[in-house]
Design a protein around this motif. Structure first.
Motif, PDB file in Angstrom:
ATOM      1  N   GLY A   1      11.961  -8.528   5.398  1.00  0.00           N
ATOM      2  CA  GLY A   1      10.882  -9.184   4.679  1.00  0.00           C
ATOM      3  C   GLY A   1       9.535  -9.001   5.362  1.00  0.00           C
ATOM      4  N   ARG A   2       9.529  -9.098   6.674  1.00  0.00           N
ATOM      5  CA  ARG A   2       8.258  -8.950   7.401  1.00  0.00           C
ATOM      6  C   ARG A   2       7.690  -7.544   7.273  1.00  0.00           C
ATOM      7  NH1 ARG A   2       6.696 -13.126  11.542  1.00  0.00           N
ATOM      8  NH2 ARG A   2       8.189 -14.763  11.125  1.00  0.00           N
ATOM      9  N   ALA A   3       8.568  -6.548   7.178  1.00  0.00           N
ATOM     10  CA  ALA A   3       8.086  -5.180   7.013  1.00  0.00           C
ATOM     11  C   ALA A   3       7.397  -5.020   5.666  1.00  0.00           C
ATOM     12  CB  ALA A   3       9.246  -4.194   7.136  1.00  0.00           C
ATOM     13  N   LEU A   4       8.012  -5.562   4.619  1.00  0.00           N
ATOM     14  CA  LEU A   4       7.393  -5.482   3.298  1.00  0.00           C
ATOM     15  C   LEU A   4       6.096  -6.291   3.249  1.00  0.00           C
ATOM     16  CD1 LEU A   4       7.690  -4.225   0.526  1.00  0.00           C
ATOM     17  CD2 LEU A   4       9.005  -6.228  -0.172  1.00  0.00           C
ATOM     18  N   GLU A   5       6.074  -7.445   3.892  1.00  0.00           N
ATOM     19  CA  GLU A   5       4.840  -8.233   3.968  1.00  0.00           C
ATOM     20  C   GLU A   5       3.730  -7.430   4.644  1.00  0.00           C
ATOM     21  OE1 GLU A   5       6.756 -12.702   4.484  1.00  0.00           O
ATOM     22  OE2 GLU A   5       5.775 -11.741   6.164  1.00  0.00           O
ATOM     23  N   HIS A   6       4.079  -6.791   5.744  1.00  0.00           N
ATOM     24  CA  HIS A   6       3.100  -6.013   6.502  1.00  0.00           C
ATOM     25  C   HIS A   6       2.532  -4.862   5.661  1.00  0.00           C
ATOM     26  CE1 HIS A   6       1.129  -4.340  10.012  1.00  0.00           C
ATOM     27  NE2 HIS A   6       1.717  -3.176   9.789  1.00  0.00           N
ATOM     28  N   VAL A   7       3.411  -4.137   4.973  1.00  0.00           N
ATOM     29  CA  VAL A   7       2.961  -3.013   4.140  1.00  0.00           C
ATOM     30  C   VAL A   7       2.091  -3.509   2.995  1.00  0.00           C
ATOM     31  CG1 VAL A   7       3.783  -1.236   2.543  1.00  0.00           C
ATOM     32  CG2 VAL A   7       4.875  -1.520   4.755  1.00  0.00           C
ATOM     33  N   LEU A   8       2.506  -4.592   2.344  1.00  0.00           N
ATOM     34  CA  LEU A   8       1.698  -5.156   1.255  1.00  0.00           C
ATOM     35  C   LEU A   8       0.321  -5.585   1.756  1.00  0.00           C
ATOM     36  CD1 LEU A   8       4.164  -7.328  -0.835  1.00  0.00           C
ATOM     37  CD2 LEU A   8       2.534  -5.703  -1.730  1.00  0.00           C
ATOM     38  N   ALA A   9       0.287  -6.253   2.911  1.00  0.00           N
ATOM     39  CA  ALA A   9      -0.991  -6.717   3.453  1.00  0.00           C
ATOM     40  C   ALA A   9      -1.892  -5.549   3.821  1.00  0.00           C
ATOM     41  CB  ALA A   9      -0.755  -7.606   4.669  1.00  0.00           C
ATOM     42  N   GLU A  10      -1.328  -4.494   4.412  1.00  0.00           N
ATOM     43  CA  GLU A  10      -2.154  -3.337   4.773  1.00  0.00           C
ATOM     44  C   GLU A  10      -2.711  -2.634   3.542  1.00  0.00           C
ATOM     45  OE1 GLU A  10      -0.551  -0.501   7.405  1.00  0.00           O
ATOM     46  OE2 GLU A  10      -0.640  -1.842   9.135  1.00  0.00           O
ATOM     47  N   GLU A  11      -1.890  -2.500   2.506  1.00  0.00           N
ATOM     48  CA  GLU A  11      -2.376  -1.844   1.295  1.00  0.00           C
ATOM     49  C   GLU A  11      -3.412  -2.706   0.587  1.00  0.00           C
ATOM     50  OE1 GLU A  11      -0.713   0.518  -2.614  1.00  0.00           O
ATOM     51  OE2 GLU A  11       0.712  -0.176  -1.103  1.00  0.00           O
ATOM     52  N   ALA A  12      -3.239  -4.005   0.617  1.00  0.00           N
ATOM     53  CA  ALA A  12      -4.236  -4.896   0.007  1.00  0.00           C
ATOM     54  C   ALA A  12      -5.526  -4.907   0.827  1.00  0.00           C
ATOM     55  CB  ALA A  12      -3.668  -6.309  -0.111  1.00  0.00           C
ATOM     56  N   ASP A  13      -5.413  -4.756   2.144  1.00  0.00           N
ATOM     57  CA  ASP A  13      -6.611  -4.686   2.990  1.00  0.00           C
ATOM     58  C   ASP A  13      -7.465  -3.462   2.677  1.00  0.00           C
ATOM     59  OD1 ASP A  13      -6.674  -6.958   4.546  1.00  0.00           O
ATOM     60  OD2 ASP A  13      -5.370  -6.138   6.107  1.00  0.00           O
ATOM     61  N   ARG A  14      -6.828  -2.391   2.227  1.00  0.00           N
ATOM     62  CA  ARG A  14      -7.554  -1.155   1.930  1.00  0.00           C
ATOM     63  C   ARG A  14      -8.291  -1.205   0.596  1.00  0.00           C
ATOM     64  NH1 ARG A  14      -3.053   2.632   2.163  1.00  0.00           N
ATOM     65  NH2 ARG A  14      -1.835   1.375   3.558  1.00  0.00           N
ATOM     66  N   LEU A  15      -8.063  -2.239  -0.199  1.00  0.00           N
ATOM     67  CA  LEU A  15      -8.780  -2.352  -1.473  1.00  0.00           C
ATOM     68  C   LEU A  15     -10.264  -2.557  -1.218  1.00  0.00           C
ATOM     69  CD1 LEU A  15      -6.363  -4.689  -3.456  1.00  0.00           C
ATOM     70  CD2 LEU A  15      -6.758  -2.261  -3.862  1.00  0.00           C
ATOM     71  N   ASP A  16     -11.086  -2.045  -2.110  1.00  0.00           N
ATOM     72  CA  ASP A  16     -12.530  -2.151  -1.959  1.00  0.00           C
ATOM     73  C   ASP A  16     -12.960  -3.615  -2.029  1.00  0.00           C
ATOM     74  OD1 ASP A  16     -15.204  -1.315  -1.744  1.00  0.00           O
ATOM     75  OD2 ASP A  16     -15.436  -1.488  -3.928  1.00  0.00           O
TER      76      ASP A  16
END
Length: 192
Positions: free
Chosen positions: A106-121
């Motif tokens: 779960g933490r891995a998926l959370e981390h990936v989701l957060a990183e991809e959301a951080d890259r949003l403009d």
């Protein structure tokens, strides 16, 4: 910090209860009572007859005592359930299509989701929390937005980008999400 305070309070309450219960048990089994103890021997009772009948004429006393004790027990049970309940999802079951399955942390998926959301403009910071069950996870996303960003655009980018990628990669039919958006608070600066 709140978790640490909670653990310290639980440890203190547990030690007090173990010490009191153990000492009552030891005295009941015949161990000598210390001089400071409330009762002086094995056959001493918790409440003597005078203490029990003190408020016998007042019909409200014992129901109030029992109600207060019942509320106290319910509050302790609520606290225990709140402490033991896991808020975060440890793993997600992924259907691999070959009859077998895989587990994604779960933490891995959370981390990936957060990183991809951080890259949003316009997204200054993103926090993601997975909840729910292993086969049907839910997400809670908290986005901190820059002042120039339209919240609708940021939300659309989140749903069509990061959440869609996570749902597709985990092989989920749905991924219910609660998104909370807030703006960055900048400190006021003095202009000279």
């Amino acid at each position: 910090m709140l978790r640490g305070v909670n653990r310290v309070l639980l440890a203190i309450a547990g030690l007090v209860l173990i010490a009191l219960g153990g000492s009552v048990l030891a005295i009941g089994l015949g161990a000598p009572a210390p001089s400071w103890w409330l009762h002086h021997g094995r056959h001493d009772v918790l409440l003597n007859e005078a203490e029990r009948t003190r408020w016998r004429d007042d019909g409200w006393w014992w129901p109030v005592v029992l109600a207060v004790l019942a509320v106290l027990v319910l509050l302790c049970l609520w606290w225990l359930v709140a402490v033991l309940r896991r808020r975060r999802l440890a793993e997600i079951l992924v259907d691999t299509g070959d009859g077998e399955g895989a587990a994604v942390r779960g933490r891995a998926l959370e981390h990936v989701l957060a990183e991809e959301a951080d890259r949003l403009d316009g997204v200054a910071q993103a926090h993601v929390l997975l909840t729910g069950r292993r086969g049907s996870p839910r997400t809670r996303v908290r986005l901190t937005l820059e002042p120039h960003v339209d919240p609708g655009t940021a939300l659309h980018g989140l749903t069509t980008g990061a959440l869609t990628h996570a749902r597709d990669s985990a092989g989920l039919t749905t991924l219910p999400t609660e998104a909370r958006l807030r703006a960055v608070k900048h400190r006021p600066e003095r202009v000279s």
